[in-house]
Motif scaffolding. Structure first.
Motif, PDB file in Angstrom:
ATOM      1  N   UNK A  99       0.887  -1.403   0.075  1.00 19.68           N
ATOM      2  CA  UNK A  99      -0.032   0.013   0.028  1.00 19.68           C
ATOM      3  C   UNK A  99       0.765   1.276  -0.082  1.00 19.68           C
ATOM      4  N   UNK A 100       1.901   1.346   0.994  1.00 18.17           N
ATOM      5  CA  UNK A 100       2.743   2.376   0.753  1.00 18.17           C
ATOM      6  C   UNK A 100       3.678   2.334  -0.450  1.00 18.17           C
ATOM      7  N   UNK A 101       4.081   1.361  -1.001  1.00 17.01           N
ATOM      8  CA  UNK A 101       4.608   1.506  -2.266  1.00 17.01           C
ATOM      9  C   UNK A 101       3.741   1.988  -3.259  1.00 17.01           C
ATOM     10  N   UNK A 102       2.823   1.813  -3.243  1.00 16.18           N
ATOM     11  CA  UNK A 102       1.611   1.901  -4.267  1.00 16.18           C
ATOM     12  C   UNK A 102       1.346   3.895  -4.341  1.00 16.18           C
ATOM     13  N   UNK A 103       1.319   4.358  -3.158  1.00 14.86           N
ATOM     14  CA  UNK A 103       1.234   5.463  -2.848  1.00 14.86           C
ATOM     15  C   UNK A 103       2.425   6.307  -3.327  1.00 14.86           C
ATOM     16  N   UNK A 104       3.622   5.799  -2.701  1.00 17.79           N
ATOM     17  CA  UNK A 104       4.875   6.587  -2.999  1.00 17.79           C
ATOM     18  C   UNK A 104       5.220   6.400  -4.736  1.00 17.79           C
ATOM     19  N   UNK A 105       5.032   5.533  -5.062  1.00 18.68           N
ATOM     20  CA  UNK A 105       5.448   5.189  -6.733  1.00 18.68           C
ATOM     21  C   UNK A 105       4.120   6.025  -7.586  1.00 18.68           C
ATOM     22  N   UNK A 106       3.191   6.058  -7.055  1.00 18.10           N
ATOM     23  CA  UNK A 106       1.950   6.688  -7.771  1.00 18.10           C
ATOM     24  C   UNK A 106       2.544   8.335  -7.647  1.00 18.10           C
ATOM     25  N   UNK A 107       2.545   8.816  -6.550  1.00 22.01           N
ATOM     26  CA  UNK A 107       3.031  10.297  -6.185  1.00 22.01           C
ATOM     27  C   UNK A 107       4.429  10.670  -6.752  1.00 22.01           C
ATOM     28  N   UNK A 108       5.495   9.966  -6.597  1.00 18.02           N
ATOM     29  CA  UNK A 108       6.647  10.265  -6.999  1.00 18.02           C
ATOM     30  C   UNK A 108       6.814  10.128  -8.534  1.00 18.02           C
ATOM     31  N   UNK A 109       6.402   8.912  -8.951  1.00 17.04           N
ATOM     32  CA  UNK A 109       6.282   8.636 -10.527  1.00 17.04           C
ATOM     33  C   UNK A 109       5.573   9.346 -11.102  1.00 17.04           C
ATOM     34  N   UNK A 110       4.408   9.879 -10.761  1.00 22.97           N
ATOM     35  CA  UNK A 110       3.556  10.864 -11.505  1.00 22.97           C
ATOM     36  C   UNK A 110       4.100  12.157 -11.541  1.00 22.97           C
ATOM     37  N   UNK A 111       4.787  12.628 -10.763  1.00 23.44           N
ATOM     38  CA  UNK A 111       5.518  13.902 -10.720  1.00 23.44           C
ATOM     39  C   UNK A 111       6.571  13.858 -11.639  1.00 23.44           C
ATOM     40  N   UNK A 112       7.438  12.751 -11.631  1.00 27.06           N
ATOM     41  CA  UNK A 112       8.650  12.631 -12.547  1.00 27.06           C
ATOM     42  C   UNK A 112       8.111  12.279 -13.913  1.00 27.06           C
ATOM     43  N   UNK A 113       6.885  11.652 -14.305  1.00 22.13           N
ATOM     44  CA  UNK A 113       6.477  11.592 -15.467  1.00 22.13           C
ATOM     45  C   UNK A 113       6.033  12.725 -16.108  1.00 22.13           C
ATOM     46  N   UNK A 114       5.195  13.727 -15.399  1.00 27.32           N
ATOM     47  CA  UNK A 114       4.940  15.010 -15.904  1.00 27.32           C
ATOM     48  C   UNK A 114       6.265  15.789 -16.283  1.00 27.32           C
ATOM     49  N   UNK A 115       7.061  15.828 -15.273  1.00 27.67           N
ATOM     50  CA  UNK A 115       8.312  16.452 -15.630  1.00 27.67           C
ATOM     51  C   UNK A 115       8.903  15.906 -17.241  1.00 27.67           C
ATOM     52  N   UNK A 116       9.001  14.631 -17.148  1.00 29.60           N
ATOM     53  CA  UNK A 116       9.729  14.062 -18.484  1.00 29.60           C
ATOM     54  C   UNK A 116       9.021  14.501 -19.436  1.00 29.60           C
ATOM     55  N   UNK A 117       7.823  14.477 -19.404  1.00 26.92           N
ATOM     56  CA  UNK A 117       6.715  14.646 -20.627  1.00 26.92           C
ATOM     57  C   UNK A 117       7.155  16.338 -21.083  1.00 26.92           C
ATOM     58  N   UNK A 118       7.079  17.071 -20.037  1.00 23.68           N
ATOM     59  CA  UNK A 118       7.436  18.446 -20.143  1.00 23.68           C
ATOM     60  C   UNK A 118       8.759  18.784 -20.873  1.00 23.68           C
ATOM     61  N   UNK A 119       9.756  18.141 -20.407  1.00 24.67           N
ATOM     62  CA  UNK A 119      10.862  18.179 -20.873  1.00 24.67           C
ATOM     63  C   UNK A 119      11.208  17.442 -22.361  1.00 24.67           C
ATOM     64  N   UNK A 120      10.307  16.345 -22.807  1.00 22.96           N
ATOM     65  CA  UNK A 120      10.450  15.872 -23.902  1.00 22.96           C
ATOM     66  C   UNK A 120       9.586  16.848 -25.094  1.00 22.96           C
ATOM     67  N   UNK A 121       8.628  17.633 -24.672  1.00 22.34           N
ATOM     68  CA  UNK A 121       8.175  18.656 -25.365  1.00 22.34           C
ATOM     69  C   UNK A 121       8.959  19.831 -25.823  1.00 22.34           C
ATOM     70  N   UNK A 122       9.998  19.963 -24.804  1.00 20.81           N
ATOM     71  CA  UNK A 122      10.801  21.201 -25.253  1.00 20.81           C
ATOM     72  C   UNK A 122      12.060  20.976 -25.811  1.00 20.81           C
ATOM     73  N   UNK A 123      12.030  19.550 -26.299  1.00 21.90           N
ATOM     74  CA  UNK A 123      13.432  19.174 -27.330  1.00 21.90           C
ATOM     75  C   UNK A 123      13.365  19.829 -28.499  1.00 21.90           C
TER      76      UNK A 123
END
Length: 123
Positions: A99-123
């Protein structure tokens, strides 16, 4: 907000919800873990970061198209309400670490994925 904008969001949301359901069913829940929804949320967040940045910074798309894809399609595709429900099921089953892993990966992974998408768009 116009009727066309609301219709665009509604159509996009319907498509996103169906895509979420199909992907979640396809991936499944191996060993009872909510892997499908985790993949949906991370991939949808990546796509949202990428597409929203492209639309706002590089492409001149109509408001209706932007709303249909970002608010409608990707809003309907991703869902944190399901993350909470899946986490509750894990907690109710005594699977505290998962349960803790699911929350942490969802939150941290979501933030990282949004950042990565933003960076890819700016290439």
């Amino acid at each position: 907000m116009t009727v066309a904008a609301i219709a665009s969001i509604a159509l996009g949301g319907a498509a996103g919800s169906v895509l979420r359901y199909l992907l979640n069913r396809w991936v499944g829940q191996p060993d009872g873990l909510p892997l499908g929804i985790l993949i949906v949320n991370l991939s949808g967040t990546l796509a949202l970061g990428l597409i929203a940045t492209l639309f706002l910074e590089r492409l001149g798309v109509s408001d209706n198209l932007r709303l249909a894809i970002t608010v409608g399609l990707l809003g309907g595709f991703t869902t944190f309400s399901t993350v909470w429900l899946d986490t509750l099921h894990l907690l109710n089953g005594g699977r505290w670490a998962w349960a803790l892993a699911n929350l942490l990966v969802s939150a941290a992974g979501g933030l990282a994925a949004a950042w990565l998408g933003q960076q890819l768009a700016r290439l």
